[in-house]
Design a protein around this motif. Structure first.
Motif, PDB file in Angstrom:
ATOM      1  N   HIS A   1       0.837  -1.190   0.000  1.00  0.00           N
ATOM      2  CA  HIS A   1       0.000   0.000   0.000  1.00  0.00           C
ATOM      3  C   HIS A   1       0.874   1.244   0.000  1.00  0.00           C
ATOM      4  N   TYR A   2       0.263   2.353  -0.401  1.00  0.00           N
ATOM      5  CA  TYR A   2       0.939   3.647  -0.344  1.00  0.00           C
ATOM      6  C   TYR A   2      -0.090   4.712   0.013  1.00  0.00           C
ATOM      7  N   HIS A   3       0.398   5.916   0.274  1.00  0.00           N
ATOM      8  CA  HIS A   3      -0.456   7.039   0.626  1.00  0.00           C
ATOM      9  C   HIS A   3      -0.139   8.211  -0.299  1.00  0.00           C
ATOM     10  N   LYS A   4      -1.125   9.019  -0.577  1.00  0.00           N
ATOM     11  CA  LYS A   4      -0.917  10.218  -1.392  1.00  0.00           C
ATOM     12  C   LYS A   4      -0.585  11.429  -0.528  1.00  0.00           C
ATOM     13  N   ILE A   5      -1.018  11.413   0.738  1.00  0.00           N
ATOM     14  CA  ILE A   5      -0.841  12.580   1.611  1.00  0.00           C
ATOM     15  C   ILE A   5       0.143  12.318   2.746  1.00  0.00           C
ATOM     16  N   GLN A   6      -0.057  11.239   3.469  1.00  0.00           N
ATOM     17  CA  GLN A   6       0.693  11.046   4.711  1.00  0.00           C
ATOM     18  C   GLN A   6       2.039  10.365   4.518  1.00  0.00           C
ATOM     19  N   THR A   7       2.929  10.665   5.447  1.00  0.00           N
ATOM     20  CA  THR A   7       4.175   9.938   5.632  1.00  0.00           C
ATOM     21  C   THR A   7       3.928   8.924   6.737  1.00  0.00           C
ATOM     22  N   ASP A   8       4.409   7.701   6.560  1.00  0.00           N
ATOM     23  CA  ASP A   8       4.314   6.666   7.588  1.00  0.00           C
ATOM     24  C   ASP A   8       5.665   6.540   8.280  1.00  0.00           C
TER      25      ASP A   8
ATOM     26  N   GLU B   1      -0.901  11.811   9.478  1.00  0.00           N
ATOM     27  CA  GLU B   1      -2.308  12.205   9.416  1.00  0.00           C
ATOM     28  C   GLU B   1      -3.151  11.179  10.164  1.00  0.00           C
ATOM     29  N   PRO B   2      -4.233  11.623  10.819  1.00  0.00           N
ATOM     30  CA  PRO B   2      -5.135  10.638  11.420  1.00  0.00           C
ATOM     31  C   PRO B   2      -5.881   9.878  10.331  1.00  0.00           C
ATOM     32  N   TYR B   3      -6.241   8.639  10.614  1.00  0.00           N
ATOM     33  CA  TYR B   3      -6.961   7.825   9.645  1.00  0.00           C
ATOM     34  C   TYR B   3      -8.318   8.441   9.361  1.00  0.00           C
ATOM     35  N   ASN B   4      -8.646   8.600   8.088  1.00  0.00           N
ATOM     36  CA  ASN B   4      -9.931   9.147   7.668  1.00  0.00           C
ATOM     37  C   ASN B   4     -10.829   7.973   7.279  1.00  0.00           C
ATOM     38  N   TYR B   5     -11.763   7.643   8.136  1.00  0.00           N
ATOM     39  CA  TYR B   5     -12.618   6.471   7.918  1.00  0.00           C
ATOM     40  C   TYR B   5     -13.499   6.617   6.678  1.00  0.00           C
ATOM     41  N   GLU B   6     -13.886   7.839   6.338  1.00  0.00           N
ATOM     42  CA  GLU B   6     -14.775   8.049   5.198  1.00  0.00           C
ATOM     43  C   GLU B   6     -14.028   8.146   3.870  1.00  0.00           C
ATOM     44  N   LYS B   7     -12.788   8.596   3.915  1.00  0.00           N
ATOM     45  CA  LYS B   7     -11.987   8.704   2.694  1.00  0.00           C
ATOM     46  C   LYS B   7     -10.530   8.369   3.026  1.00  0.00           C
ATOM     47  N   PRO B   8     -10.239   7.068   3.190  1.00  0.00           N
ATOM     48  CA  PRO B   8      -8.881   6.671   3.587  1.00  0.00           C
ATOM     49  C   PRO B   8      -7.834   7.054   2.534  1.00  0.00           C
ATOM     50  N   ASP B   9      -6.700   7.539   3.021  1.00  0.00           N
ATOM     51  CA  ASP B   9      -5.547   7.840   2.159  1.00  0.00           C
ATOM     52  C   ASP B   9      -4.714   6.563   2.059  1.00  0.00           C
ATOM     53  N   GLU B  10      -5.300   5.549   1.446  1.00  0.00           N
ATOM     54  CA  GLU B  10      -4.646   4.246   1.373  1.00  0.00           C
ATOM     55  C   GLU B  10      -4.993   3.593   0.041  1.00  0.00           C
ATOM     56  N   TYR B  11      -3.969   3.211  -0.689  1.00  0.00           N
ATOM     57  CA  TYR B  11      -4.129   2.640  -2.022  1.00  0.00           C
ATOM     58  C   TYR B  11      -3.364   1.321  -2.037  1.00  0.00           C
ATOM     59  N   ARG B  12      -4.089   0.227  -2.295  1.00  0.00           N
ATOM     60  CA  ARG B  12      -3.541  -1.116  -2.092  1.00  0.00           C
ATOM     61  C   ARG B  12      -3.353  -1.894  -3.388  1.00  0.00           C
ATOM     62  N   LEU B  13      -2.362  -2.777  -3.333  1.00  0.00           N
ATOM     63  CA  LEU B  13      -2.138  -3.815  -4.334  1.00  0.00           C
ATOM     64  C   LEU B  13      -1.910  -5.114  -3.574  1.00  0.00           C
ATOM     65  N   PRO B  14      -2.177  -6.256  -4.198  1.00  0.00           N
ATOM     66  CA  PRO B  14      -1.905  -7.530  -3.518  1.00  0.00           C
ATOM     67  C   PRO B  14      -0.399  -7.783  -3.422  1.00  0.00           C
ATOM     68  N   PRO B  15       0.020  -8.671  -2.507  1.00  0.00           N
ATOM     69  CA  PRO B  15       1.448  -8.954  -2.326  1.00  0.00           C
ATOM     70  C   PRO B  15       2.155  -9.428  -3.592  1.00  0.00           C
TER      71      PRO B  15
END
Length: 155
Positions: A51-58, A123-137
């Motif tokens: 996964h990756y994020h467009k806004i947040q740094t992890d 950033e805090p997790y946004n339940y309505e619009k998550p900043d999370e984009y996933r691909l399978p392993p």
């Protein structure tokens, strides 16, 4: 190292009561912003990716066990576009990893017991619009294979 990725070697401060490890302070260069802190666990041999994020740094730190963290830079304007980084962190190599937006990441528990991972996103997790984009392993777009001893990929 992938552009924008930062690491901080951590150390334990032991005494007769136990030990303490500072993970991140707001007066350090590695600090960016604070969104939330959470604990996630990983069972032995299991892969949590991609996964990756467009806004947040992890910010990721393994506080018990060992994990292999893998990063893949998909930012076309980056000097390290398509670069892969691999880090082994945890009990034997305490480290904080800062993963910038646009960098796919995941990890595999490589210890015999469950790994405990502290995550500190900016950033805090946004339940309505998550900043999370996933691909399978086993995503064919990422040049990395999460092959287990059994030859199977776990996601």
């Amino acid at each position: 190292m992938i552009d924008g990725v930062n690491t901080k070697n951590l150390k334990f401060l032991p005494d007769e009561r136990g030990r303490l490890m500072e993970i991140m302070r707001n007066d350090e260069k590695i600090f960016d912003n604070f969104g939330q802190v959470y604990l996630t666990t990983n069972n032995p041999g299991v892969v949590k990716a991609w996964h990756y994020h467009k806004i947040q740094t992890d910010f990721v730190c393994c506080v018990k066990g060992q994990i292999k963290v893998v990063l893949y830079d998909t930012r076309e304007n980056s000097d390290t576009y398509r670069e892969v980084n691999e880090f082994h962190i945890g009990d034997f190599n305490p480290m904080l990893i800062a993963i910038p937006p646009g960098v796919y990441h995941g990890w595999k528990c490589i210890s015999n017991d469950e790994a405990l991972i502290i995550s500190i996103p900016t950033e805090p997790y946004n339940y309505e619009k998550p900043d999370e984009y996933r691909l399978p392993p086993d995503a064919p777009d990422i040049p990395y294979k999460w092959i287990m001893d059994s030859g199977k990929i776990h996601g």
